[in-house]
Design a protein around this motif. Sequence first.
Motif, short mmCIF file in Angstrom:
data_model
loop_
_atom_site.label_atom_id
_atom_site.label_comp_id
_atom_site.label_asym_id
_atom_site.label_seq_id
_atom_site.Cartn_x
_atom_site.Cartn_y
_atom_site.Cartn_z
N ARG A 1 -17.14 9.41 4.16
CA ARG A 1 -15.91 8.60 4.20
C ARG A 1 -16.18 7.12 4.53
NH1 ARG A 1 -11.86 13.27 6.72
NH2 ARG A 1 -11.67 14.35 4.72
N GLU A 2 -17.11 6.90 5.46
CA GLU A 2 -17.43 5.50 5.82
C GLU A 2 -18.00 4.78 4.59
OE1 GLU A 2 -19.14 5.62 9.89
OE2 GLU A 2 -20.11 3.76 9.23
N ASN A 3 -18.87 5.47 3.91
CA ASN A 3 -19.48 4.91 2.70
C ASN A 3 -18.42 4.66 1.62
OD1 ASN A 3 -21.35 4.15 0.83
ND2 ASN A 3 -22.37 6.14 0.67
N TYR A 4 -17.43 5.55 1.54
CA TYR A 4 -16.35 5.38 0.56
C TYR A 4 -15.58 4.08 0.84
CZ TYR A 4 -12.06 6.52 -2.07
OH TYR A 4 -11.00 6.49 -2.94
N VAL A 5 -15.26 3.85 2.11
CA VAL A 5 -14.54 2.63 2.49
C VAL A 5 -15.37 1.40 2.10
CG1 VAL A 5 -13.62 1.30 4.43
CG2 VAL A 5 -13.34 3.79 4.37
N ASP A 6 -16.67 1.43 2.40
CA ASP A 6 -17.53 0.30 2.07
C ASP A 6 -17.58 0.08 0.55
OD1 ASP A 6 -18.05 0.03 4.74
OD2 ASP A 6 -20.01 1.01 4.67
N SER A 7 -17.68 1.17 -0.20
CA SER A 7 -17.75 1.05 -1.66
C SER A 7 -16.47 0.46 -2.22
CB SER A 7 -18.00 2.42 -2.31
OG SER A 7 -19.20 2.95 -1.86
N ILE A 8 -15.33 0.96 -1.76
CA ILE A 8 -14.04 0.44 -2.25
C ILE A 8 -13.93 -1.06 -1.96
CG2 ILE A 8 -11.51 0.53 -1.95
CD1 ILE A 8 -12.66 3.00 -3.41
N ALA A 9 -14.38 -1.45 -0.76
CA ALA A 9 -14.29 -2.87 -0.38
C ALA A 9 -15.11 -3.74 -1.34
CB ALA A 9 -14.73 -3.06 1.06
N THR A 10 -16.24 -3.24 -1.81
CA THR A 10 -17.06 -4.06 -2.72
C THR A 10 -16.43 -4.17 -4.11
OG1 THR A 10 -18.39 -2.22 -3.58
CG2 THR A 10 -19.23 -3.33 -1.61
N LEU A 11 -15.55 -3.26 -4.46
CA LEU A 11 -14.98 -3.24 -5.81
C LEU A 11 -13.73 -4.12 -5.94
CD1 LEU A 11 -15.43 0.59 -6.32
CD2 LEU A 11 -16.80 -1.21 -7.35
N LEU A 12 -13.07 -4.36 -4.81
CA LEU A 12 -11.83 -5.17 -4.84
C LEU A 12 -12.14 -6.65 -4.72
CD1 LEU A 12 -9.60 -3.01 -2.47
CD2 LEU A 12 -9.01 -3.62 -4.82
N LYS A 13 -11.27 -7.45 -5.35
CA LYS A 13 -11.32 -8.90 -5.13
C LYS A 13 -10.86 -9.18 -3.70
CE LYS A 13 -9.70 -9.90 -9.83
NZ LYS A 13 -8.52 -10.34 -10.60
N PRO A 14 -11.20 -10.34 -3.13
CA PRO A 14 -10.63 -10.70 -1.82
C PRO A 14 -9.10 -10.74 -1.93
CG PRO A 14 -12.42 -12.19 -2.41
CD PRO A 14 -12.16 -11.33 -3.63
N ASN A 15 -8.41 -10.31 -0.90
CA ASN A 15 -6.94 -10.32 -0.86
C ASN A 15 -6.29 -9.23 -1.73
OD1 ASN A 15 -5.35 -11.70 0.83
ND2 ASN A 15 -4.97 -13.44 -0.52
N ALA A 16 -7.09 -8.37 -2.32
CA ALA A 16 -6.56 -7.33 -3.22
C ALA A 16 -6.22 -6.06 -2.42
CB ALA A 16 -7.58 -7.03 -4.30
N TYR A 17 -5.58 -5.10 -3.09
CA TYR A 17 -4.99 -3.96 -2.38
C TYR A 17 -5.63 -2.61 -2.70
CZ TYR A 17 -1.35 -7.25 -1.22
OH TYR A 17 -0.67 -8.35 -0.75
N PHE A 18 -5.86 -1.86 -1.65
CA PHE A 18 -6.22 -0.45 -1.78
C PHE A 18 -4.95 0.33 -1.45
CE2 PHE A 18 -7.51 3.49 0.39
CZ PHE A 18 -8.26 4.07 -0.61
N ILE A 19 -4.41 1.03 -2.44
CA ILE A 19 -3.14 1.74 -2.27
C ILE A 19 -3.44 3.23 -2.41
CG2 ILE A 19 -0.78 1.98 -3.13
CD1 ILE A 19 -1.02 -0.80 -4.38
N GLY A 20 -3.11 3.99 -1.38
CA GLY A 20 -3.50 5.39 -1.42
C GLY A 20 -2.38 6.34 -1.01
N THR A 21 -2.35 7.47 -1.72
CA THR A 21 -1.53 8.61 -1.27
C THR A 21 -2.53 9.63 -0.75
OG1 THR A 21 0.26 8.30 -2.80
CG2 THR A 21 -0.08 10.51 -2.05
N PHE A 22 -2.50 9.86 0.54
CA PHE A 22 -3.48 10.73 1.17
C PHE A 22 -2.87 12.11 1.40
CE2 PHE A 22 -4.70 6.44 2.10
CZ PHE A 22 -6.06 6.46 1.84
N PHE A 23 -3.62 13.12 0.98
CA PHE A 23 -3.21 14.51 1.14
C PHE A 23 -3.65 14.90 2.55
CE2 PHE A 23 -4.00 19.07 -0.60
CZ PHE A 23 -2.74 19.45 -0.18
N ILE A 24 -2.68 14.82 3.53
CA ILE A 24 -3.07 14.92 4.94
C ILE A 24 -2.86 16.30 5.55
CG2 ILE A 24 -2.85 12.47 5.50
CD1 ILE A 24 -0.07 13.14 6.67
N GLU A 25 -2.13 17.14 4.88
CA GLU A 25 -1.92 18.48 5.46
C GLU A 25 -2.41 19.49 4.44
OE1 GLU A 25 -1.04 18.96 8.50
OE2 GLU A 25 -0.35 16.94 8.97
N THR A 26 -3.72 19.56 4.29
CA THR A 26 -4.28 20.37 3.20
C THR A 26 -4.10 21.86 3.43
OG1 THR A 26 -6.41 20.39 4.32
CG2 THR A 26 -6.05 18.64 2.69
N GLY A 27 -3.98 22.24 4.70
CA GLY A 27 -3.84 23.67 5.00
C GLY A 27 -5.15 24.41 4.90
#
Length: 200
Positions: A120-146
């Motif tokens: 997960r930490e690596n995922y955050v770092d990777s996403i940050a490298t792909l976005l322009k500065p000031n750009a948005y990471f918009i997510g729908t997180f599946f938080i109650e997977t059961g």
Amino acid sequence: MKDWNSRYLDADTPWDKGAATPVISELMGKLPQFFQSGSKVLIPGCGRGHDAQPFLKAAMQVTGADVSKEAITDATEIYGKSDNMRWITDDIFSMPDEHLRHYDIVWEHTCYCAILPEQRENYVDSIATLLKPNAYFIGTFFIETGVPIEDGPPFFTSRDDVFQNFERKFHLVWEGKPSTSYEGREGREWVMIWRKPITG
Ligand SMILES: C[S@@+](CC[C@H](N)C(=O)[O-])C[C@H]1O[C@@H](n2cnc3c(N)ncnc32)[C@H](O)[C@@H]1O
């Protein structure tokens, strides 16, 4: 754990509902300031590509990326490609240089809970490298997977887990529970919109 490509080859894809999540249209209606036409959008772990459709209809330029060749073949067959729609078979952790600082929006939906929790930490770092500065990471997180975390995917997550991982690199600008969902996921999702800092 069966690899992702085999799951598509075996049609063992219970997450695939055959259409985009209704959360995208809900957010576009409610928070239009984050969804400018002409935006370059990346969808990591796009699967068969359903989520690309609302972004395309809103006149954005969409890239669907998935590590599974079979998923990308299916997405291309179902939806076709065009100047505004490209499909790529790539690992989100090792995207080619042309994608770096390229995107205005990264749309997350069931990719974060599909990767191993220790990635997960690596995922955050990777996403940050792909976005322009000031750009948005918009997510729908599946938080109650059961599902217990050791039995994923989907690997269990929570609003606080996502918050702790993303606040290292992003500023939270909006969060809330969607009022729409795929059938069966009602009340089990959480939306977050994160902005990459201008100096990132
Ligand atoms: C649970 S599925 C969700 C697919 C799609 N978002 C949907 O809702 O239909 C997770 C997807 O992430 C892809 N995936 C897993 N690890 C990945 C990685 N490291 N890079 C890119 N895609 C990945 C899988 O191949 C799979 O298509």
